[in-house]
Write a protein that holds these residues in place. Structure first.
Motif, PDB file in Angstrom:
ATOM      1  N   PRO A  38       7.357  -3.124   8.099  1.00 36.09           N
ATOM      2  CA  PRO A  38       6.136  -2.541   7.531  1.00 36.09           C
ATOM      3  C   PRO A  38       5.144  -3.635   7.135  1.00 36.09           C
ATOM      4  CG  PRO A  38       8.141  -1.823   6.364  1.00 36.09           C
ATOM      5  CD  PRO A  38       8.509  -3.009   7.203  1.00 36.09           C
ATOM      6  N   GLY A  39       4.037  -3.191   6.559  1.00 32.58           N
ATOM      7  CA  GLY A  39       3.051  -4.135   6.021  1.00 32.58           C
ATOM      8  C   GLY A  39       1.785  -4.183   6.833  1.00 32.58           C
ATOM      9  N   LEU A  40       0.634  -4.060   6.154  1.00 29.18           N
ATOM     10  CA  LEU A  40      -0.664  -3.967   6.816  1.00 29.18           C
ATOM     11  C   LEU A  40      -1.606  -5.123   6.518  1.00 29.18           C
ATOM     12  CD1 LEU A  40      -1.313  -0.179   6.047  1.00 29.18           C
ATOM     13  CD2 LEU A  40      -0.274  -1.150   8.097  1.00 29.18           C
ATOM     14  N   GLU A  41      -1.342  -5.916   5.475  1.00 26.13           N
ATOM     15  CA  GLU A  41      -2.291  -6.975   5.105  1.00 26.13           C
ATOM     16  C   GLU A  41      -1.551  -8.141   4.457  1.00 26.13           C
ATOM     17  OE1 GLU A  41      -5.041  -5.556   2.118  1.00 26.13           O
ATOM     18  OE2 GLU A  41      -3.461  -4.488   1.065  1.00 26.13           O
ATOM     19  N   PHE A  42      -2.169  -9.313   4.558  1.00 31.44           N
ATOM     20  CA  PHE A  42      -1.511 -10.518   4.050  1.00 31.44           C
ATOM     21  C   PHE A  42      -2.555 -11.617   3.873  1.00 31.44           C
ATOM     22  CE2 PHE A  42      -1.817 -10.881   8.585  1.00 31.44           C
ATOM     23  CZ  PHE A  42      -2.147 -12.216   8.791  1.00 31.44           C
ATOM     24  N   SER A  43      -2.128 -12.687   3.238  1.00 35.10           N
ATOM     25  CA  SER A  43      -2.911 -13.926   3.210  1.00 35.10           C
ATOM     26  C   SER A  43      -1.953 -15.086   3.410  1.00 35.10           C
ATOM     27  CB  SER A  43      -3.659 -14.083   1.882  1.00 35.10           C
ATOM     28  OG  SER A  43      -2.736 -14.229   0.808  1.00 35.10           O
ATOM     29  N   GLY A  44      -2.461 -16.199   3.905  1.00 35.47           N
ATOM     30  CA  GLY A  44      -1.575 -17.327   4.142  1.00 35.47           C
ATOM     31  C   GLY A  44      -2.304 -18.510   4.739  1.00 35.47           C
ATOM     32  N   VAL A  45      -1.533 -19.390   5.367  1.00 31.42           N
ATOM     33  CA  VAL A  45      -2.051 -20.639   5.923  1.00 31.42           C
ATOM     34  C   VAL A  45      -1.686 -20.718   7.401  1.00 31.42           C
ATOM     35  CG1 VAL A  45      -2.002 -23.155   5.776  1.00 31.42           C
ATOM     36  CG2 VAL A  45      -1.791 -21.780   3.692  1.00 31.42           C
ATOM     37  N   VAL A  46      -2.660 -21.030   8.243  1.00 32.16           N
ATOM     38  CA  VAL A  46      -2.401 -21.197   9.669  1.00 32.16           C
ATOM     39  C   VAL A  46      -1.524 -22.433   9.880  1.00 32.16           C
ATOM     40  CG1 VAL A  46      -3.455 -21.675  11.908  1.00 32.16           C
ATOM     41  CG2 VAL A  46      -4.567 -20.090  10.327  1.00 32.16           C
ATOM     42  N   LEU A 104      -3.158  -6.164  10.121  1.00 31.99           N
ATOM     43  CA  LEU A 104      -2.472  -5.902  11.371  1.00 31.99           C
ATOM     44  C   LEU A 104      -1.823  -4.537  11.320  1.00 31.99           C
ATOM     45  CD1 LEU A 104       0.785  -8.097  11.512  1.00 31.99           C
ATOM     46  CD2 LEU A 104      -0.446  -7.552   9.442  1.00 31.99           C
ATOM     47  N   ARG A 105      -1.466  -4.040  12.468  1.00 32.12           N
ATOM     48  CA  ARG A 105      -0.885  -2.703  12.557  1.00 32.12           C
ATOM     49  C   ARG A 105       0.629  -2.818  12.396  1.00 32.12           C
ATOM     50  NH1 ARG A 105      -2.429   1.833  17.107  1.00 32.12           N
ATOM     51  NH2 ARG A 105      -1.187   3.527  16.219  1.00 32.12           N
ATOM     52  N   PHE A 106       1.039  -2.963  11.144  1.00 33.26           N
ATOM     53  CA  PHE A 106       2.428  -3.157  10.734  1.00 33.26           C
ATOM     54  C   PHE A 106       2.890  -4.592  11.063  1.00 33.26           C
ATOM     55  CE2 PHE A 106       2.014   1.327  12.076  1.00 33.26           C
ATOM     56  CZ  PHE A 106       2.049   1.893  10.824  1.00 33.26           C
ATOM     57  N   GLY A 107       3.902  -5.041  10.299  1.00 34.85           N
ATOM     58  CA  GLY A 107       4.489  -6.350  10.543  1.00 34.85           C
ATOM     59  C   GLY A 107       4.172  -7.417   9.527  1.00 34.85           C
ATOM     60  N   ALA A 108       3.441  -7.074   8.443  1.00 38.10           N
ATOM     61  CA  ALA A 108       3.037  -8.095   7.468  1.00 38.10           C
ATOM     62  C   ALA A 108       4.156  -8.489   6.515  1.00 38.10           C
ATOM     63  CB  ALA A 108       1.832  -7.614   6.661  1.00 38.10           C
ATOM     64  N   PHE A 109       5.185  -7.663   6.374  1.00 36.79           N
ATOM     65  CA  PHE A 109       6.254  -7.960   5.419  1.00 36.79           C
ATOM     66  C   PHE A 109       7.195  -9.007   6.005  1.00 36.79           C
ATOM     67  CE2 PHE A 109       6.339  -3.782   2.744  1.00 36.79           C
ATOM     68  CZ  PHE A 109       4.994  -3.968   2.463  1.00 36.79           C
ATOM     69  N   ALA A 110       6.698 -10.218   6.113  1.00 38.93           N
ATOM     70  CA  ALA A 110       7.465 -11.302   6.733  1.00 38.93           C
ATOM     71  C   ALA A 110       6.972 -12.632   6.201  1.00 38.93           C
ATOM     72  CB  ALA A 110       7.323 -11.255   8.255  1.00 38.93           C
ATOM     73  N   ASN A 129       0.821  -1.192   0.000  1.00 40.35           N
ATOM     74  CA  ASN A 129       0.000   0.000   0.000  1.00 40.35           C
ATOM     75  C   ASN A 129       0.862   1.252   0.000  1.00 40.35           C
ATOM     76  OD1 ASN A 129      -2.943  -1.060   0.562  1.00 40.35           O
ATOM     77  ND2 ASN A 129      -1.616  -2.196   1.944  1.00 40.35           N
ATOM     78  N   LEU A 130       0.274   2.356  -0.440  1.00 42.36           N
ATOM     79  CA  LEU A 130       0.993   3.620  -0.429  1.00 42.36           C
ATOM     80  C   LEU A 130       1.438   3.977   0.982  1.00 42.36           C
ATOM     81  CD1 LEU A 130       1.925   5.955  -2.222  1.00 42.36           C
ATOM     82  CD2 LEU A 130      -0.264   7.095  -1.759  1.00 42.36           C
ATOM     83  N   ALA A 131       0.643   3.575   1.983  1.00 38.09           N
ATOM     84  CA  ALA A 131       1.023   3.829   3.372  1.00 38.09           C
ATOM     85  C   ALA A 131       2.357   3.167   3.713  1.00 38.09           C
ATOM     86  CB  ALA A 131      -0.072   3.330   4.306  1.00 38.09           C
ATOM     87  N   ASP A 132       2.622   1.995   3.135  1.00 45.58           N
ATOM     88  CA  ASP A 132       3.896   1.320   3.389  1.00 45.58           C
ATOM     89  C   ASP A 132       5.060   2.145   2.864  1.00 45.58           C
ATOM     90  OD1 ASP A 132       2.643  -1.015   4.501  1.00 45.58           O
ATOM     91  OD2 ASP A 132       2.122  -1.621   2.471  1.00 45.58           O
ATOM     92  N   VAL A 133       4.867   2.748   1.690  1.00 45.69           N
ATOM     93  CA  VAL A 133       5.906   3.588   1.105  1.00 45.69           C
ATOM     94  C   VAL A 133       6.150   4.814   1.985  1.00 45.69           C
ATOM     95  CG1 VAL A 133       6.577   4.947  -0.913  1.00 45.69           C
ATOM     96  CG2 VAL A 133       5.325   2.795  -1.218  1.00 45.69           C
ATOM     97  N   PHE A 134       5.054   5.453   2.420  1.00 44.88           N
ATOM     98  CA  PHE A 134       5.203   6.627   3.278  1.00 44.88           C
ATOM     99  C   PHE A 134       5.851   6.272   4.614  1.00 44.88           C
ATOM    100  CE2 PHE A 134       1.652   9.447   1.284  1.00 44.88           C
ATOM    101  CZ  PHE A 134       2.480   9.664   0.190  1.00 44.88           C
TER     102      PHE A 134
END
Length: 409
Positions: A70-78, A113-119, A49-54
């Motif tokens: 950074p990172g606000l959204e994701f998809s995956g497997v539990v 989530l409130r940051f932390g998705a870039f993982a 998202n643009l917010a990640d860039v800012f």
């Protein structure tokens, strides 16, 4: 997914806010599930998202200070879930039943989530997750939460939108704009959607057949929603157009649409740009109308410029120096309102940042329920349409750990 939880994960850290070049991929200890209701998700795709860039540029007030992921959204497997402990109080129990579901290893989920998705893996309370529809890919799921919740929050909570009203949508072919159009088409709104190129106008015309109501009915039927009635079709008017430049040209464009739609003004404006369209858009609002601002896309630099606050980087790259100068000039020229005159205008301007919704689980759950009732289709993809999604290639998929592929959705 079964098997032991890995001891480490990979995460992208921004180590020096203000310099995009300081984004680093780091191997670190796997997050622990320390609270009941938490789950560990192996990330398959994440939304950019643009917010990640800012955030990386140090221009995002809500971002943590110092080193962060950074990172606000994701998809995956539990891949793991914390055991429930003890009995909650009655009120807490009721909230949990309303706001979260229990997930088990192997479940496909999307989350915010409130940051932390870039993982490669994230630990997150289950209340912030939702199941991925069976016919959606991980890429579609990762592009859904932030842009769709932004559109819904902007329209319903900030804009006070009601079915059948007249709405102006800026950047209508962007991630939020596309989801807003899905919502508005199902709520029989009259819409003017503005975009930056003729190709995008053609795309939106093909999706919604804006010269008639047939395309809207087909769009609703394709997503499983009931088509609008004949009376609703007659009331609904959707047009898409390229942005123009100059105050007079903008005012003429907006008034021309309102005349064709048979409307005195707009009830809601969704604005992710700011810039020269702000004042004419505000002037075209009905009494009690609301101008909802959730971005500053007009300040976004063109592709190829590396923004940095590091003088050495700027001096070595003239294009970056020019981009920074344009950003500062745009910031200084940003529109301003006379708050003393606003009561006489009887209009509202609302700015919001979706990041604060993370603290309002009740509102988050209500928005998800409202969106579920509309039965929206998955976000669209295409070159310069929608948003960028990064697909992670996990070791479980026989790929190089932590590798990533970006695509525009």
């Amino acid at each position: 997914m079964s098997g032991a939880v890995p001891a480490t994960r990979r995460a992208w850290h921004i180590t020096n806010q203000g310099d995009m070049g300081s984004l680093r991929l780091v191997e670190e200890a796997m997050p622990q599930l320390n609270s009941p209701g938490q789950v560990l998700v192996e990330v398959q795709a994440l939304g950019l998202n643009l917010a990640d860039v800012f955030c990386c540029l140090g221009l995002y007030k809500a971002a943590p200070k110092g080193d962060f992921v950074p990172g606000l959204e994701f998809s995956g497997v539990v891949i793991a879930a914390a055991a429930e402990q003890g009995q909650p109080e009655p009120q807490q129990q009721q909230q949990q039943q309303q706001q979260q579901q229990r997930y088990k290893p192997g479940d496909r989920v999307l989350g915010v989530l409130r940051f932390g998705a870039f993982a490669s893996h994230v630990a997150i309370p289950a209340a912030y997750l939702r199941p991925i529809p069976a016919d959606w890919s991980f890429q579609q799921a990762a592009s859904y939460p932030v842009q769709t919740l932004t559109a819904a929050f902007g329209l319903y909570e900030c804009g006070g939108f009601r079915s059948g009203q007249c709405v102006l949508v800026h950047s209508a072919a962007g991630g939020v704009g596309l989801q807003a159009l899905q919502i508005l088409a199902r709520q029989q709104a009259s819409v003017l959607g503005l975009v930056g190129s003729a190709d995008k106008v053609q795309l939106l015309d093909s999706l919604y057949n804006s010269s008639s109501s047939d395309g809207q009915a087909q769009q609703a039927a394709a997503a499983g929603a009931a088509p609008p009635s004949q009376q609703q079709q007659q009331q609904q008017h959707m047009e898409f157009a390229m942005r123009v430049s100059g105050t007079s040209a903008i005012a003429e464009q907006l008034s021309g649409f309102l005349e064709r739609a048979g409307r005195p003004g707009f009830d809601v404006t969704l604005d992710s740009l700011g810039g020269e369209y702000f004042k004419p858009s505000y002037a075209a609002l009905n009494p009690c109308g609301r101008h909802v601002i959730f971005g500053a896309g007009s300040l976004t630099p063109k592709p190829g410029a590396r923004l940095s606050l590091n003088p050495a980087v700027l001096l070595a790259a003239p294009a970056s120096l020019l981009a920074l100068a344009k950003l500062i000039w745009g910031w200084l020229q940003r529109p301003r309102l006379d708050v003393i005159a606003m009561p006489g205008d009887n209009k509202g301007v609302v700015g919001f940042n979706l990041i604060w919704l993370y603290d309002r689980l009740d509102l988050l759950a209500d928005l998800y329920d409202k969106l579920d009732s509309l039965r929206l289709g998955p976000p669209l993809s295409g070159r310069s349409v929608g948003k960028v999604v990064v697909t992670l290639q996990q070791p479980s998929g026989s790929q190089a750990p932590g590798a990533a592929v970006a695509e525009q959705r």
